[in-house]
Design a protein around this motif. Sequence first.
Motif, PDB file in Angstrom:
ATOM      1  N   SER A   1       0.805  -4.567   7.778  1.00  0.00           N
ATOM      2  CA  SER A   1       1.083  -3.309   8.392  1.00  0.00           C
ATOM      3  C   SER A   1       1.627  -2.379   7.433  1.00  0.00           C
ATOM      4  O   SER A   1       2.118  -2.861   6.272  1.00  0.00           O
ATOM      5  N   SER A   2       1.996  -1.373   7.960  1.00  0.00           N
ATOM      6  CA  SER A   2       2.734  -0.373   7.101  1.00  0.00           C
ATOM      7  C   SER A   2       4.275  -0.667   6.880  1.00  0.00           C
ATOM      8  O   SER A   2       4.865  -0.302   5.865  1.00  0.00           O
ATOM      9  N   LEU A   3       4.571  -1.829   7.532  1.00  0.00           N
ATOM     10  CA  LEU A   3       5.885  -2.343   7.131  1.00  0.00           C
ATOM     11  C   LEU A   3       5.953  -3.433   6.417  1.00  0.00           C
ATOM     12  O   LEU A   3       6.982  -4.211   6.032  1.00  0.00           O
ATOM     13  N   GLY A   4       4.724  -4.007   5.916  1.00  0.00           N
ATOM     14  CA  GLY A   4       4.492  -5.283   5.415  1.00  0.00           C
ATOM     15  C   GLY A   4       3.982  -6.150   6.004  1.00  0.00           C
ATOM     16  O   GLY A   4       3.288  -5.817   7.121  1.00  0.00           O
ATOM     17  N   GLN A   5       4.109  -7.546   5.819  1.00  0.00           N
ATOM     18  CA  GLN A   5       3.347  -8.617   6.488  1.00  0.00           C
ATOM     19  C   GLN A   5       4.286  -8.621   7.859  1.00  0.00           C
ATOM     20  O   GLN A   5       5.602  -9.061   7.718  1.00  0.00           O
ATOM     21  N   ILE A   6       4.093  -8.641   9.133  1.00  0.00           N
ATOM     22  CA  ILE A   6       4.467  -8.737  10.446  1.00  0.00           C
ATOM     23  C   ILE A   6       3.944  -9.637  11.052  1.00  0.00           C
ATOM     24  O   ILE A   6       2.749 -10.426  11.031  1.00  0.00           O
ATOM     25  N   LEU A   7       4.761 -10.220  12.113  1.00  0.00           N
ATOM     26  CA  LEU A   7       4.162 -11.297  13.185  1.00  0.00           C
ATOM     27  C   LEU A   7       3.382 -10.586  14.113  1.00  0.00           C
ATOM     28  O   LEU A   7       3.729  -9.480  14.769  1.00  0.00           O
ATOM     29  N   VAL A   8       2.314 -11.056  14.767  1.00  0.00           N
ATOM     30  CA  VAL A   8       1.287 -10.511  15.671  1.00  0.00           C
ATOM     31  C   VAL A   8       0.981 -11.797  16.476  1.00  0.00           C
ATOM     32  O   VAL A   8       0.868 -12.892  16.242  1.00  0.00           O
ATOM     33  N   ASP A   9       0.365 -11.552  17.691  1.00  0.00           N
ATOM     34  CA  ASP A   9      -0.258 -12.592  18.519  1.00  0.00           C
ATOM     35  C   ASP A   9      -1.649 -12.693  18.085  1.00  0.00           C
ATOM     36  O   ASP A   9      -2.035 -11.988  17.062  1.00  0.00           O
ATOM     37  N   GLY A  10      -2.314 -13.811  18.725  1.00  0.00           N
ATOM     38  CA  GLY A  10      -3.813 -13.751  18.381  1.00  0.00           C
ATOM     39  C   GLY A  10      -4.941 -12.803  18.585  1.00  0.00           C
ATOM     40  O   GLY A  10      -5.810 -12.880  18.169  1.00  0.00           O
ATOM     41  N   SER A  11      -4.344 -11.735  19.260  1.00  0.00           N
ATOM     42  CA  SER A  11      -5.198 -10.357  19.386  1.00  0.00           C
ATOM     43  C   SER A  11      -4.763  -9.454  18.712  1.00  0.00           C
ATOM     44  O   SER A  11      -5.169  -8.517  18.753  1.00  0.00           O
ATOM     45  N   GLY A  12      -3.613  -9.715  17.689  1.00  0.00           N
ATOM     46  CA  GLY A  12      -3.215  -8.643  16.708  1.00  0.00           C
ATOM     47  C   GLY A  12      -2.136  -7.739  17.465  1.00  0.00           C
ATOM     48  O   GLY A  12      -1.757  -6.727  16.794  1.00  0.00           O
ATOM     49  N   ARG A  13      -1.390  -8.146  18.392  1.00  0.00           N
ATOM     50  CA  ARG A  13      -0.678  -7.082  19.128  1.00  0.00           C
ATOM     51  C   ARG A  13       0.799  -7.543  18.430  1.00  0.00           C
ATOM     52  O   ARG A  13       1.402  -8.829  18.245  1.00  0.00           O
ATOM     53  N   THR A  14       1.724  -6.566  17.944  1.00  0.00           N
ATOM     54  CA  THR A  14       2.896  -6.780  17.210  1.00  0.00           C
ATOM     55  C   THR A  14       3.922  -7.465  18.176  1.00  0.00           C
ATOM     56  O   THR A  14       4.136  -7.295  19.364  1.00  0.00           O
ATOM     57  N   LEU A  15       4.654  -8.366  17.512  1.00  0.00           N
ATOM     58  CA  LEU A  15       5.723  -9.002  17.904  1.00  0.00           C
ATOM     59  C   LEU A  15       6.970  -8.787  17.407  1.00  0.00           C
ATOM     60  O   LEU A  15       7.118  -8.481  16.462  1.00  0.00           O
TER      61      LEU A  15
END
Length: 189
Positions: free
Chosen positions: A62-76
Amino acid sequence: MKRLTAIVIGAAAVAGLAAGCSSGTTSSASGPSSSSSSSSSSSSGGGGGSSSGGAVVKAQNSSLGQILVDGSGRTLYLFKADTGTTSTCNGACAQAWPPLTTNGKPQAGGVSAGMLGTTTRSDGKTEVTYGGHPLYYFSGDAKSGDTKGQAVNAFGALWYVMGPNGQAITSAGGSGSSSGSGGSGGYGY
């Protein structure tokens, strides 16, 4: 008399809402919205569950670097008011910031399986944790990759996306979607 009754009912509703927003308690009369439910069918807002019913957590650029998301790509997100694995976001808070819940063992999609865990919420549902932090969605994120909840101060504390290292990414954000590979993104906690 009708006006007095309306004022009393309105005041009671505000008091109930304020009680549900308290960051120091874990009890609530209302639970998170059904859109936060995670199942193997990946219901709207769900956690992109696997065939075993466990929510999937993975990393995404992401623009913030590597981030956690769910299996559908939604940000956590993580909530700074949470202490350890105990969620303090209930009631109205959980409506705005639905927890990532699971019906089975959470699944790692390219992130550390050893950092995944669960906690039991005050409503009895099982919430996914990562690095000891309960995970949430932001209701203002409309699509995969949105990070509109980044660095938002709501319900008594700040909300941040998480990196695969289990730390909050504290750089400013709030972008509408992910783009590029990003940098290290101001990791910190």
